[in-house]
Every structure is written in C-alpha cells, then in structure tokens.
Design a protein around this motif. Structure first.
Motif, PDB file in Angstrom:
ATOM      1  N   GLY A 128     -14.557  11.708 -55.288  1.00  0.00           N
ATOM      2  CA  GLY A 128     -14.727  11.409 -56.714  1.00  0.00           C
ATOM      3  C   GLY A 128     -13.927  12.308 -57.615  1.00  0.00           C
ATOM      4  N   GLY A 129     -12.831  12.851 -57.088  1.00  0.00           N
ATOM      5  CA  GLY A 129     -11.981  13.716 -57.896  1.00  0.00           C
ATOM      6  C   GLY A 129     -12.440  15.157 -57.960  1.00  0.00           C
ATOM      7  N   VAL A 130     -13.429  15.537 -57.133  1.00  0.00           N
ATOM      8  CA  VAL A 130     -13.963  16.905 -57.144  1.00  0.00           C
ATOM      9  C   VAL A 130     -13.358  17.683 -55.979  1.00  0.00           C
ATOM     10  CG1 VAL A 130     -16.028  18.351 -56.976  1.00  0.00           C
ATOM     11  CG2 VAL A 130     -16.103  16.173 -58.220  1.00  0.00           C
ATOM     12  N   TRP A 131     -12.659  18.754 -56.306  1.00  0.00           N
ATOM     13  CA  TRP A 131     -12.057  19.638 -55.293  1.00  0.00           C
ATOM     14  C   TRP A 131     -13.109  20.626 -54.833  1.00  0.00           C
ATOM     15  CZ3 TRP A 131     -11.358  24.916 -54.871  1.00  0.00           C
ATOM     16  CH2 TRP A 131     -10.411  25.363 -53.934  1.00  0.00           C
ATOM     17  N   MET A 132     -13.292  20.723 -53.500  1.00  0.00           N
ATOM     18  CA  MET A 132     -14.281  21.626 -52.921  1.00  0.00           C
ATOM     19  C   MET A 132     -13.589  22.770 -52.188  1.00  0.00           C
ATOM     20  SD  MET A 132     -17.261  20.411 -53.695  1.00  0.00           S
ATOM     21  CE  MET A 132     -18.306  21.363 -52.588  1.00  0.00           C
ATOM     22  N   PRO A 133     -14.067  23.999 -52.375  1.00  0.00           N
ATOM     23  CA  PRO A 133     -13.511  25.101 -51.577  1.00  0.00           C
ATOM     24  C   PRO A 133     -13.820  24.879 -50.103  1.00  0.00           C
ATOM     25  CG  PRO A 133     -15.482  25.812 -52.746  1.00  0.00           C
ATOM     26  CD  PRO A 133     -15.151  24.449 -53.258  1.00  0.00           C
ATOM     27  N   ALA A 134     -12.882  25.225 -49.257  1.00  0.00           N
ATOM     28  CA  ALA A 134     -13.073  25.046 -47.814  1.00  0.00           C
ATOM     29  C   ALA A 134     -13.990  26.130 -47.266  1.00  0.00           C
ATOM     30  CB  ALA A 134     -11.728  25.090 -47.095  1.00  0.00           C
ATOM     31  N   THR A 135     -14.739  25.791 -46.238  1.00  0.00           N
ATOM     32  CA  THR A 135     -15.613  26.771 -45.600  1.00  0.00           C
ATOM     33  C   THR A 135     -15.694  26.518 -44.109  1.00  0.00           C
ATOM     34  OG1 THR A 135     -17.860  27.700 -45.539  1.00  0.00           O
ATOM     35  CG2 THR A 135     -17.674  25.367 -46.072  1.00  0.00           C
ATOM     36  N   PHE A 136     -15.816  27.596 -43.345  1.00  0.00           N
ATOM     37  CA  PHE A 136     -16.014  27.517 -41.902  1.00  0.00           C
ATOM     38  C   PHE A 136     -17.484  27.629 -41.524  1.00  0.00           C
ATOM     39  CE2 PHE A 136     -11.546  28.852 -41.968  1.00  0.00           C
ATOM     40  CZ  PHE A 136     -11.009  28.046 -40.978  1.00  0.00           C
ATOM     41  N   VAL A 137     -18.362  27.819 -42.493  1.00  0.00           N
ATOM     42  CA  VAL A 137     -19.783  28.059 -42.229  1.00  0.00           C
ATOM     43  C   VAL A 137     -20.580  26.791 -42.485  1.00  0.00           C
ATOM     44  CG1 VAL A 137     -21.792  29.438 -42.831  1.00  0.00           C
ATOM     45  CG2 VAL A 137     -19.524  30.486 -42.844  1.00  0.00           C
ATOM     46  N   HIS A 138     -21.379  26.397 -41.511  1.00  0.00           N
ATOM     47  CA  HIS A 138     -22.222  25.219 -41.678  1.00  0.00           C
ATOM     48  C   HIS A 138     -23.253  25.475 -42.771  1.00  0.00           C
ATOM     49  CE1 HIS A 138     -25.221  22.144 -39.823  1.00  0.00           C
ATOM     50  NE2 HIS A 138     -24.448  21.592 -40.741  1.00  0.00           N
ATOM     51  N   GLY A 139     -23.266  24.603 -43.744  1.00  0.00           N
ATOM     52  CA  GLY A 139     -24.168  24.783 -44.870  1.00  0.00           C
ATOM     53  C   GLY A 139     -23.663  25.767 -45.903  1.00  0.00           C
ATOM     54  N   GLY A 140     -22.409  26.174 -45.785  1.00  0.00           N
ATOM     55  CA  GLY A 140     -21.866  27.183 -46.699  1.00  0.00           C
ATOM     56  C   GLY A 140     -21.019  26.610 -47.814  1.00  0.00           C
ATOM     57  N   ALA A 141     -21.261  25.367 -48.195  1.00  0.00           N
ATOM     58  CA  ALA A 141     -20.441  24.732 -49.233  1.00  0.00           C
ATOM     59  C   ALA A 141     -20.579  25.469 -50.562  1.00  0.00           C
ATOM     60  CB  ALA A 141     -20.856  23.276 -49.404  1.00  0.00           C
ATOM     61  N   GLY A 142     -19.436  25.651 -51.210  1.00  0.00           N
ATOM     62  CA  GLY A 142     -19.443  26.286 -52.514  1.00  0.00           C
ATOM     63  C   GLY A 142     -19.496  25.255 -53.632  1.00  0.00           C
ATOM     64  N   GLU A 143     -19.268  25.727 -54.845  1.00  0.00           N
ATOM     65  CA  GLU A 143     -19.275  24.830 -55.995  1.00  0.00           C
ATOM     66  C   GLU A 143     -17.889  24.250 -56.196  1.00  0.00           C
ATOM     67  OE1 GLU A 143     -20.821  26.472 -59.534  1.00  0.00           O
ATOM     68  OE2 GLU A 143     -22.712  27.140 -58.630  1.00  0.00           O
ATOM     69  N   GLY A 144     -17.850  22.941 -56.380  1.00  0.00           N
ATOM     70  CA  GLY A 144     -16.577  22.274 -56.585  1.00  0.00           C
ATOM     71  C   GLY A 144     -16.157  22.287 -58.039  1.00  0.00           C
ATOM     72  N   ARG A 145     -14.964  21.782 -58.275  1.00  0.00           N
ATOM     73  CA  ARG A 145     -14.461  21.665 -59.646  1.00  0.00           C
ATOM     74  C   ARG A 145     -13.782  20.311 -59.790  1.00  0.00           C
ATOM     75  NH1 ARG A 145      -9.967  25.480 -58.017  1.00  0.00           N
ATOM     76  NH2 ARG A 145      -8.151  24.139 -57.669  1.00  0.00           N
ATOM     77  N   ALA A 146     -13.831  19.783 -60.982  1.00  0.00           N
ATOM     78  CA  ALA A 146     -13.234  18.476 -61.236  1.00  0.00           C
ATOM     79  C   ALA A 146     -11.719  18.593 -61.248  1.00  0.00           C
ATOM     80  CB  ALA A 146     -13.739  17.918 -62.557  1.00  0.00           C
ATOM     81  N   ALA A 147     -11.068  17.807 -60.403  1.00  0.00           N
ATOM     82  CA  ALA A 147      -9.609  17.758 -60.398  1.00  0.00           C
ATOM     83  C   ALA A 147      -9.104  16.603 -61.254  1.00  0.00           C
ATOM     84  CB  ALA A 147      -9.094  17.616 -58.968  1.00  0.00           C
ATOM     85  N   ILE A 148      -9.711  15.429 -61.094  1.00  0.00           N
ATOM     86  CA  ILE A 148      -9.382  14.265 -61.922  1.00  0.00           C
ATOM     87  C   ILE A 148     -10.665  13.480 -62.159  1.00  0.00           C
ATOM     88  CG2 ILE A 148      -6.961  14.015 -61.222  1.00  0.00           C
ATOM     89  CD1 ILE A 148      -7.867  11.909 -59.190  1.00  0.00           C
ATOM     90  N   ASP A 149     -10.587  12.507 -63.044  1.00  0.00           N
ATOM     91  CA  ASP A 149     -11.727  11.663 -63.368  1.00  0.00           C
ATOM     92  C   ASP A 149     -12.150  10.848 -62.146  1.00  0.00           C
ATOM     93  OD1 ASP A 149     -13.387  10.333 -65.640  1.00  0.00           O
ATOM     94  OD2 ASP A 149     -12.524   8.662 -64.502  1.00  0.00           O
ATOM     95  N   PRO A 150     -13.466  10.668 -61.927  1.00  0.00           N
ATOM     96  CA  PRO A 150     -13.921   9.906 -60.756  1.00  0.00           C
ATOM     97  C   PRO A 150     -13.333   8.500 -60.677  1.00  0.00           C
ATOM     98  CG  PRO A 150     -15.763  11.073 -61.762  1.00  0.00           C
ATOM     99  CD  PRO A 150     -14.602  11.243 -62.682  1.00  0.00           C
ATOM    100  N   GLN A 151     -13.208   7.820 -61.812  1.00  0.00           N
ATOM    101  CA  GLN A 151     -12.658   6.479 -61.793  1.00  0.00           C
ATOM    102  C   GLN A 151     -11.194   6.488 -61.370  1.00  0.00           C
ATOM    103  OE1 GLN A 151     -14.401   3.582 -62.149  1.00  0.00           O
ATOM    104  NE2 GLN A 151     -12.460   2.708 -61.439  1.00  0.00           N
TER     105      GLN A 151
END
Length: 608
Positions: free
Chosen positions: A435-458
């Motif tokens: 949906g246009g949200v860039w997520m930081p990469a992680t090697f840890v299961h359950g370690g997802a960080g906060e994403g940021r909007a790269a472009i509009d979802p549409q």
C-alpha cells in the motif's frame, strides 16, 4: 738445715646438694608462661584473627573456577535450529608440572595426535608458566583417552563449539564465531551480546597437583545465552539456495544474491548468496564470507523504471494510459543519443514498463523536477540503510539532485548513475505491494519496525496493475509467471561498472511481488556475469523468481488468485518466444550512441 714446711689442709664443712626445688619451680614458671603464650596465640588465631588465617589457608588450596556456559541458540521463525552450541573438551597443561615428567611427553603427543617435537617445543617455551592449551575443541570421545593417561600436569576443561546445521545454505546471514565462541560475522556478531551467556563461578579445593578434590560452594550460577528467533524460514532458505544455484550453473554466472521479504512486516524470510562457504569448517578466504546481498552495491538497470513511473504519476501530469512517442527508437539528448532496443513507436505509460523503454522513461524524468524524482527514490529507501542492522551493510549511492544534468537524470530514470543492494531493491518493491508503505527490514521474527509512507496507497495499487503487464504475454518477464497466481514485477539488465567506465559483462536482475491481487511476498535477485550469449534479466533472473515462488506459495499454503489461468492450464513459454522476452534496453551501450564522442564517455560514467 732448714726444715721443709708442710702444706696446711683446710678442713671444710659439709657440702650442700643442688637446689632441685628451685629449678623445678623455675621450669614450671617457664612452661606455664609458654603455655599461656600458646593459649593466647591459639585464642588470637581461632577467635580474634580466624578469618585472616582461614583466608591464608584457603589461598593455598581453595580456588575459584569458572563454570562454562553455552551460547544461545539461533532458530528460524518456526523454531528449527540454525546455530547451536555443542560441548567440547579442551586439553591444557601446567608446563612447570608436566616438564617434571619428560618421559610422558611421547604418550601425550600420541594421544593428542601431534608431533612430539612440536609439543615439546611448545611446552618448553612456556616452562615458567602454569597454563598452556595443548589442543582445543576435542570431542569428549577424543579427550577421554588423553585424560585416561593420567599424566601429571595435564588437565581438561569444558568449552562449547558452534555448529550450523544448514552449512553453506545460510552461512552469509548467520556468520560464525571464533574459537572463544564470540561472534565474528553476520548475525552472530550483530547479536553477540544477546547470544553470549554469563559464565558462573564456584569455589573448590584442589590438591597439590591441581585436581579438584572438593566443591565448597557455588559463587555465581551460570546463565546461558538467550535464544534468537530469526525471521528466516528454513524451508524457503533451502528453496532459494537450490534455485539460485541452478541458475548460476545454467547460465555460467560467477555469483548471485537473492532476498525474499514479508511485504507487510519487512521480515527477511530468505537471503542467499552464492558462492557460499561452510561456517563449520571456515576454510574459505575472508572475501567469500561477505554477505553480498547487503554489502555489495550495483547499478540495477530497468527495475528502477517502476519508481520513475511512480514519480511521474505522483505529479499528476500523466496517467497510466498517457501516450508517449518513442519513434524512431532513438532520442538525441545533449550530444548523446538515448536508444531503445527497437522502435516501439507509440507507448502508454503502462507500455513503458511492459516494453521497458529507455526513451519513454527519459521523457518522463525530464518532465519532472530533479528534486521530485530524487525524493521519490529516497522515500523508497534508495541511498539509505535498510534498517536491518546487519554488520557492514551499505546504503548504496543516490547523489544529490542539485548535481544532475539532463544526461545524469536520463540515466538515473532507467537505472544507471545510482547503486543499490539486493535487499534495498526487495524493500522498494515490497513497499509497492504494502500500500505504498516502506518497512524497515528485520532479521528478527516479530521485530517489525514502524513503516513510512512512500506513495499514496491508490497509486501503489495502480503500479501493481501496471507491473503485472511485465509478466504478461507482451512483457519482458513472462518466465517469472507462476501458474494460478498473478505476478507483478520488473526485469533489469545492466553492464558492470569498472574503473573508468563499463565492461561488456552484465548483471541480470528481477524484482517482483506475489500474489499481485494482495501481495504477501517480495523477492529481488541479482545474477552476476552470466553467459554473454544470454544475459537479459527476463531470460536469466526472471525464471528463478518463477520457480521459487511456485514452490513457496504452495509450501506456505497461499491460495491462488488467478484460478482462471490455473484451470486453463496455459502451456509454458516456448523457447521460440525468447525474442519477445528480450524487450529490454537497460545497458548503457544499448541506450546511448557509442559514436557520440567524448561526452558519451561522461554519460557512461568514465569521465563524469
């Protein structure tokens, strides 16, 4: 005659005997004083200074020894072991004691499987010391015959050795530890503090030969290292490794890297580099241990066109069906010529991606401000770290827009003049599917960080539809298709950069998303230096994506989103369609006229 005078003898009185009573009294007094002194000293030692003398005695026989602890286990997201610590024995000696029995050195050398002269020289060089390792990391079965010899001055201590069940399949991600079980590379290094346990301690009594004869007390309990649960899926890691290896052999390529991401979380499900090494042996050269998916950057070629199109659509000046004229297949630009591999004539913006037109990408880029194109690329993570925290990761290169001329801007629009890693490329495509949200990469299961909007979802949804055409019948990545699933992606082919320009050797790239209706997985891969007779991304890299995802989607029980195609059971792309699969013009040699003069070299990177 004088009479001789006789000597007069004095008669003495009766003599007195020795004064025994006095002497006895004196002796009694002296003994009494000694007794008092001894009692006083004993009282002092036992009552007043008992702790001091106890410490002095303990210092001669009581020792505090370490209790070894194991390093934490590394598992995949399903709890399958990826790195474990196994107990081993290390044989050490006190040279002072051992050299008192030189006749036993021959037996010791034989048991240790070491040359006698080498062992003797090592011990004698440390003759004044009380400690030297003779052999480390022996299995308990190997150490038992050594200790059975009962050679004075030879001892054994428990240690732990790291073992990697997957061998070379996950070596670049996991890394390895040194002989002291400390992380040296990869996640073993990145999470060393988390994985390292805290050794315990106990007090023992040792005899004069250094043997423990009694355990006195536990000073500090040992704490084992903590378990690290990675986001990797062991099954996918094997699958990607197998298919990437097959592609390298099939295309006579020198190396390759691939990354699979969870679109919604940024978790790294698989990361493979080939050639690899076995961390259980460590016989490879250090350069072979580099995790090239995060440390090596390259110019990605036409996979960047997706973000050029996204930037153009974001301006509102064009739509997916906006017409762009690419005739006659080349375009003069500041004493240079941008070329397509053929004359595509009139294309839509969607057709730009389908046919991979350099001319159309250049026209879109020139119609927007430098700052806007740079901003969109940066929002998708180009030119910055992925957030994985992997040691030695590179951010790639995305130069400041103020220095872009028209030629630099044109080359950036189709993937030259900037560099990226395979992980960054996978992240960027994952953002399109999220949906246009860039997520930081992680090697840890359950370690997802906060994403940021790269472009509009549409806009992101629109881009997915446009990228689906690339894997369709008219696109350059038909071989990335997965039966029963909609696939969105983009091919790329670039020439390898060298000092002073580019060589006529290539990098084949593909990045894609499945299922395209609601993407769950993103995969990017790069194959370095394939056979020059067949080097296009659609022919070399795209098939790897198709094979990996076909098995992965079944393995992960992802329902098909293109049932109609599955029921139709469309045949595989025939070999005769190879010409249609090479609708790419990513290389500089194919994009710019080589006869353009000295400035051509500047656009080519030689004298920029």
């Amino acid at each position: 005659m004088t009479a001789r005078r006789l000597p007069v003898r004095r008669i003495q009185g009766p003599q007195r005997g020795p004064n025994l009573r006095g002497r006895l009294r004196l002796m009694a007094v002296l003994l009494g004083l000694c007794g008092v002194a001894l009692v006083a000293k004993a009282a002092e030692m036992q009552l007043l200074r008992s702790e001091f003398y106890q410490a002095k005695g303990d210092a001669r026989f009581v020792r505090e020894i370490a209790i070894p602890t194991s390093r934490g286990m590394i598992t995949d997201r399903n709890g399958e072991p990826l790195a474990i610590s196994t107990p081993v024995e290390s044989i050490w000696a006190s040279p002072r004691e051992l050299l008192k029995h030189p006749a036993r050195l021959a037996d010791l050398a034989m048991a240790l499987e070491q040359p006698l002269e080498e062992l003797k020289a090592r011990v004698e060089a440390r003759a004044e010391r009380d400690f030297v390792y003779l052999r480390r990391r022996m299995t308990p079965d190997q150490a038992e015959p050594v200790m059975a010899l009962k050679i004075p001055g030879v001892y054994s201590t428990r240690e732990y050795q790291r073992f990697y069940p997957l061998g070379d399949v996950a070596a670049h991600v996991l890394g390895y530890t040194n002989i002291d079980d400390q992380g040296q590379e990869g996640l073993e290094l990145a999470f060393n503090d988390w994985l390292t346990g805290k050794p315990g301690a106990k007090r023992v009594i040792k005899d004069r030969l250094g043997r423990v004869v009694e355990n006195i007390e536990l000073v500090r309990a040992a704490e084992q290292g903590r378990t690290l649960e990675l986001s990797l899926d062991r099954r996918l890691q094997h699958l990607v490794h197998r298919e990437l290896q097959h592609a390298l052999l099939e295309n006579a390529a020198t190396s390759g890297s691939a990354v699979v991401l969870d679109v919604a979380t940024g978790e790294i499900l698989a990361m493979v580099n080939l050639p690899s090494y076995n961390p259980n042996l460590l016989e490879s050269v250090p350069a072979a241990r580099r995790n090239r998916a995060v440390t090596d950057v390259f110019e990605p070629g036409s996979v960047i066109k997706a973000f050029t199109v996204a930037a153009a659509l974001e301006t509102g000046r064009v739509m997916p069906d906006t017409v762009i004229e690419t005739s006659p297949g080349y375009m003069p630009l500041a004493n240079h010529v941008v070329r397509d591999i053929r004359n595509f004539g009139t294309l839509t913006v969607t057709g730009l991606l389908t046919k991979s037109s350099n001319i159309a990408a250049t026209k879109l880029a020139l119609d927007m401000p430098n700052e806007h194109l740079h901003d969109v690329l940066h929002r998708f993570g180009f030119g910055e770290l992925s957030g994985s925290g992997f040691p030695g990761e590179q951010a790639g290169v995305l130069t400041a827009p103020q220095g872009w001329g028209v030629v630099e801007k044109a080359t950036i629009s189709y993937g030259y003049g900037l560099s990226t890693t395979v992980l960054q490329l996978a992240q960027a495509y994952a953002a399109l599917g999220n949906g246009g949200v860039w997520m930081p990469a992680t090697f840890v299961h359950g370690g997802a960080g906060e994403g940021r909007a790269a472009i509009d979802p549409q806009l992101a949804q629109t881009m997915l539809g446009m990228l689906e055409t690339v894997t369709g019948p008219q696109g350059s990545a038909q071989r990335a298709g997965v039966p029963g699933y909609r696939v969105a992606g983009k091919t790329g082919t670039s020439r390898r950069s060298i000092a002073g320009g580019y060589e006529k050797r290539y990098i084949s790239v593909f990045a894609g998303l499945v299922p395209a209706s609601k993407p769950r997985y993103a995969m990017a891969l790069m194959i370095n230096d394939p056979d020059p007779k067949q080097y296009y991304g659609g022919l070399v890299a795209a098939p790897v994506f198709g094979r990996v995802m076909a098995d992965a989607l079944r393995l992960l029980d992802v329902p098909p989103d293109n049932v109609e195609q599955l029921l139709a059971a469309a045949p595989a792309v025939p070999a005769a369609a190879a010409d249609a699969l090479t609708l790419e013009a990513e290389s500089v040699a194919e994009a710019l006229d080589a006869a353009a003069g000295p400035e051509m070299q500047a656009a080519d990177g030689a004298t920029r």
